[in-house]
Write a protein that holds these residues in place. Structure first.
Motif, PDB file in Angstrom:
ATOM      1  N   GLN A  30       0.827  -1.206   0.000  1.00 26.44           N
ATOM      2  CA  GLN A  30       0.000   0.000   0.000  1.00 26.44           C
ATOM      3  C   GLN A  30       0.860   1.254   0.000  1.00 26.44           C
ATOM      4  N   VAL A  31       1.959   1.225   0.748  1.00 25.24           N
ATOM      5  CA  VAL A  31       2.877   2.371   0.773  1.00 25.24           C
ATOM      6  C   VAL A  31       3.430   2.604  -0.627  1.00 25.24           C
ATOM      7  N   THR A  49       7.372  11.452   0.792  1.00 20.87           N
ATOM      8  CA  THR A  49       7.680  10.322   1.666  1.00 20.87           C
ATOM      9  C   THR A  49       7.208  10.589   3.098  1.00 20.87           C
ATOM     10  N   THR A  50       7.322  11.830   3.547  1.00 19.59           N
ATOM     11  CA  THR A  50       6.867  12.180   4.892  1.00 19.59           C
ATOM     12  C   THR A  50       5.357  12.012   5.002  1.00 19.59           C
ATOM     13  N   ILE A  51       4.633  12.495   4.003  1.00 20.98           N
ATOM     14  CA  ILE A  51       3.172  12.423   4.022  1.00 20.98           C
ATOM     15  C   ILE A  51       2.705  10.973   3.999  1.00 20.98           C
ATOM     16  N   GLN A  55       0.727   8.831   6.842  1.00 15.86           N
ATOM     17  CA  GLN A  55      -0.564   8.263   6.466  1.00 15.86           C
ATOM     18  C   GLN A  55      -0.662   6.794   6.895  1.00 15.86           C
ATOM     19  N   PHE A  56       0.425   6.037   6.753  1.00 17.27           N
ATOM     20  CA  PHE A  56       0.398   4.613   7.064  1.00 17.27           C
ATOM     21  C   PHE A  56       1.080   4.275   8.385  1.00 17.27           C
ATOM     22  N   GLY A  57       1.626   5.266   9.075  1.00 19.41           N
ATOM     23  CA  GLY A  57       2.297   5.017  10.339  1.00 19.41           C
ATOM     24  C   GLY A  57       3.621   4.280  10.160  1.00 19.41           C
ATOM     25  N   VAL A  58       4.323   4.608   9.077  1.00 20.82           N
ATOM     26  CA  VAL A  58       5.583   3.964   8.740  1.00 20.82           C
ATOM     27  C   VAL A  58       6.686   5.010   8.815  1.00 20.82           C
ATOM     28  N   THR A  62      11.883   3.887   6.059  1.00 24.27           N
ATOM     29  CA  THR A  62      11.289   2.680   5.505  1.00 24.27           C
ATOM     30  C   THR A  62      10.553   2.992   4.213  1.00 24.27           C
ATOM     31  N   VAL A  63       9.841   4.119   4.188  1.00 27.58           N
ATOM     32  CA  VAL A  63       9.144   4.535   2.968  1.00 27.58           C
ATOM     33  C   VAL A  63      10.156   4.758   1.852  1.00 27.58           C
TER      34      VAL A  63
END
Length: 134
Positions: A30-31, A49-51, A55-58, A62-63
């Motif tokens: 999903q990311v 990447t920050t947003i 949004q996914f709590g990652v 890692t993103v």
């Protein structure tokens, strides 16, 4: 006043010492999909990447790693798979026991675990682990 500063310091220390997360493959996919939606010609914006991380709590790193994996796979013309790396089996390999050798031991010589271990030439702990496994 000093108490306020102390609490702020504790809050900051908790954020720094966060545990490593092992994100599920579904979240990772999903990311990557969200990053694809935000990209323009394969390039991400400054805060994308920050947003997506929020949004996914990652974590942001890692993103970024997921995005890099996807870009590498696209460059090699292979289907994009951003799943977790498979961890190999580690440790000492199992040594199989010959059941025929166990059956050949006379009953009077296999009354205790110690007797069986001596006859087979393995340790008592290995016999006990084999018994636990069935």
């Amino acid at each position: 006043m000093n108490k306020l500063v102390f609490f702020l310091y504790l809050d900051h220390a908790e954020q720094v010492n966060q545990l490593k997360h092992d994100y599920s493959n579904h979240v990772r996919q999903q990311v990557y999909q969200a990053l694809l939606m935000r990209s323009k010609n394969g390039k991400l914006g400054k805060n994308d990447t920050t947003i997506v991380g929020q949004q996914f709590g990652v974590k942001i790193r890692t993103v970024q790693r997921i995005w890099e994996q996807g870009k590498e796979q696209l460059a090699q013309n292979i289907p994009v798979n951003v799943h977790n790396r498979k961890r190999g089996r580690s440790g000492r390999k199992a040594i199989p026991i010959d059941l025929e050798k166990l059956r050949d031991i006379p009953l009077k010589n296999r009354m205790t675990i110690e007797d069986v271990a001596r006859e087979l030439g393995v340790s008592k702990s290995r016999i006990q682990s084999y018994l636990r496994k069935g």
